[in-house]
Design a protein around this motif. Structure first.
Motif, PDB file in Angstrom:
ATOM      1  N   TRP A  64      -5.442  -2.283   6.084  1.00 43.07           N
ATOM      2  CA  TRP A  64      -4.937  -1.104   5.387  1.00 43.07           C
ATOM      3  C   TRP A  64      -5.068   0.185   6.179  1.00 43.07           C
ATOM      4  N   GLU A  65      -5.706   0.140   7.334  1.00 40.86           N
ATOM      5  CA  GLU A  65      -5.713   1.322   8.202  1.00 40.86           C
ATOM      6  C   GLU A  65      -4.283   1.715   8.577  1.00 40.86           C
ATOM      7  N   VAL A 121      -6.964  -0.042  -4.089  1.00 46.02           N
ATOM      8  CA  VAL A 121      -5.947   0.506  -4.979  1.00 46.02           C
ATOM      9  C   VAL A 121      -5.279   1.743  -4.375  1.00 46.02           C
ATOM     10  N   GLU A 122      -6.057   2.662  -3.820  1.00 46.33           N
ATOM     11  CA  GLU A 122      -5.480   3.899  -3.285  1.00 46.33           C
ATOM     12  C   GLU A 122      -4.543   3.617  -2.118  1.00 46.33           C
ATOM     13  N   GLN A 123      -4.942   2.705  -1.226  1.00 41.73           N
ATOM     14  CA  GLN A 123      -4.089   2.371  -0.083  1.00 41.73           C
ATOM     15  C   GLN A 123      -2.800   1.701  -0.544  1.00 41.73           C
ATOM     16  N   LEU A 124      -2.922   0.832  -1.543  1.00 37.10           N
ATOM     17  CA  LEU A 124      -1.732   0.173  -2.071  1.00 37.10           C
ATOM     18  C   LEU A 124      -0.787   1.186  -2.707  1.00 37.10           C
ATOM     19  N   GLN A 125      -1.336   2.159  -3.405  1.00 37.71           N
ATOM     20  CA  GLN A 125      -0.507   3.200  -4.024  1.00 37.71           C
ATOM     21  C   GLN A 125       0.222   4.025  -2.965  1.00 37.71           C
ATOM     22  N   ARG A 126      -0.464   4.314  -1.848  1.00 41.44           N
ATOM     23  CA  ARG A 126       0.187   5.058  -0.772  1.00 41.44           C
ATOM     24  C   ARG A 126       1.293   4.230  -0.126  1.00 41.44           C
ATOM     25  N   PHE A 127       1.036   2.937   0.033  1.00 39.53           N
ATOM     26  CA  PHE A 127       2.052   2.047   0.587  1.00 39.53           C
ATOM     27  C   PHE A 127       3.289   2.011  -0.314  1.00 39.53           C
TER      28      PHE A 127
END
Length: 213
Positions: A64-65, A121-127
């Motif tokens: 997720w980086e 969750v936050e990284q997925l939302q940004r994606f």
């Protein structure tokens, strides 16, 4: 020694499952006594916590980086980077795909609850937001469901790797080679992300209306 024990544990967990793996087997694989395993991890629950925190969670963070860097500005490059990182992680940790399928995806998996508490969750939302922006700008296929895209990527990479031994032993099925799978997954995703020409969207919409009538 602690790293060697973790390596032995994850290898055995991936091969035969957590429930079927004893502390004694882990000790034998590492070339030490069972007392040494208990010295470093106390009990099975502590060992599972260490596997999640020090192996799986770190591999997830590495993947997720991608959404944090400059590559995230280009949705197509972002997807390619995530795929590449998934293949890199599973190359370094070949036990991860079968462990993911057996202990996280499957109902009753012994790592499922631990991993649910650590979902990015936050990284997925940004994606999802980045893919949605690209769809609105016309650079990514608007017919894709942005929230489902990462799940599709994960399945395309992890499922074939997790089940590769099954296909190798099945008569008539080709051996799954990592480089070939990487090219295949990348080609599928490039085709899926490609914007649909307006005239094709019109024809599809017309076809759906006719079917409905």
């Amino acid at each position: 020694m602690r790293e060697r024990l973790l390596a032995s544990a994850t290898q055995l967990f991936g091969e035969q499952g957590i429930a079927a793996t004893t502390m004694a087997q882990i000790a034998e694989a590492a070339g030490v006594t069972s007392a040494m395993v208990h010295y470093y991890f106390t009990n099975r629950e502590k060992l599972l916590d260490a596997v999640v925190e020090e192996r799986i969670a770190r591999s997830i963070a590495f993947v997720w980086e991608s959404v944090e860097g400059e590559v995230a500005q280009d949705a197509h490059a972002l997807v390619e980077e995530i795929v590449a990182r998934l293949f890199e992680v599973t190359s370094r940790m070949p036990w991860l795909p079968p462990l993911w399928l057996r202990e996280i995806v499957n109902e009753g998996g012994l790592l499922r609850e631990r991993m649910l508490r650590r979902l990015p969750v936050e990284q997925l939302q940004r994606f999802v937001a980045r893919i949605g922006e690209a769809q609105r700008s016309g650079s990514v296929n608007a017919e894709l469901e942005a929230p489902l895209l990462f799940m599709s990527i994960l399945a395309l990479v992890m499922l074939p790797l997790a089940t590769s031994k099954i296909w190798q032993n099945a008569r008539g099925f080709p051996i799954i080679e990592r480089d070939a799978l990487h090219r295949h997954v990348s080609a599928l995703l490039r085709a899926a992300l490609r914007p649909v020409p307006p005239q094709r969207r019109v024809r599809r919409a017309s076809g759906r209306k006719e079917d409905a009538s």
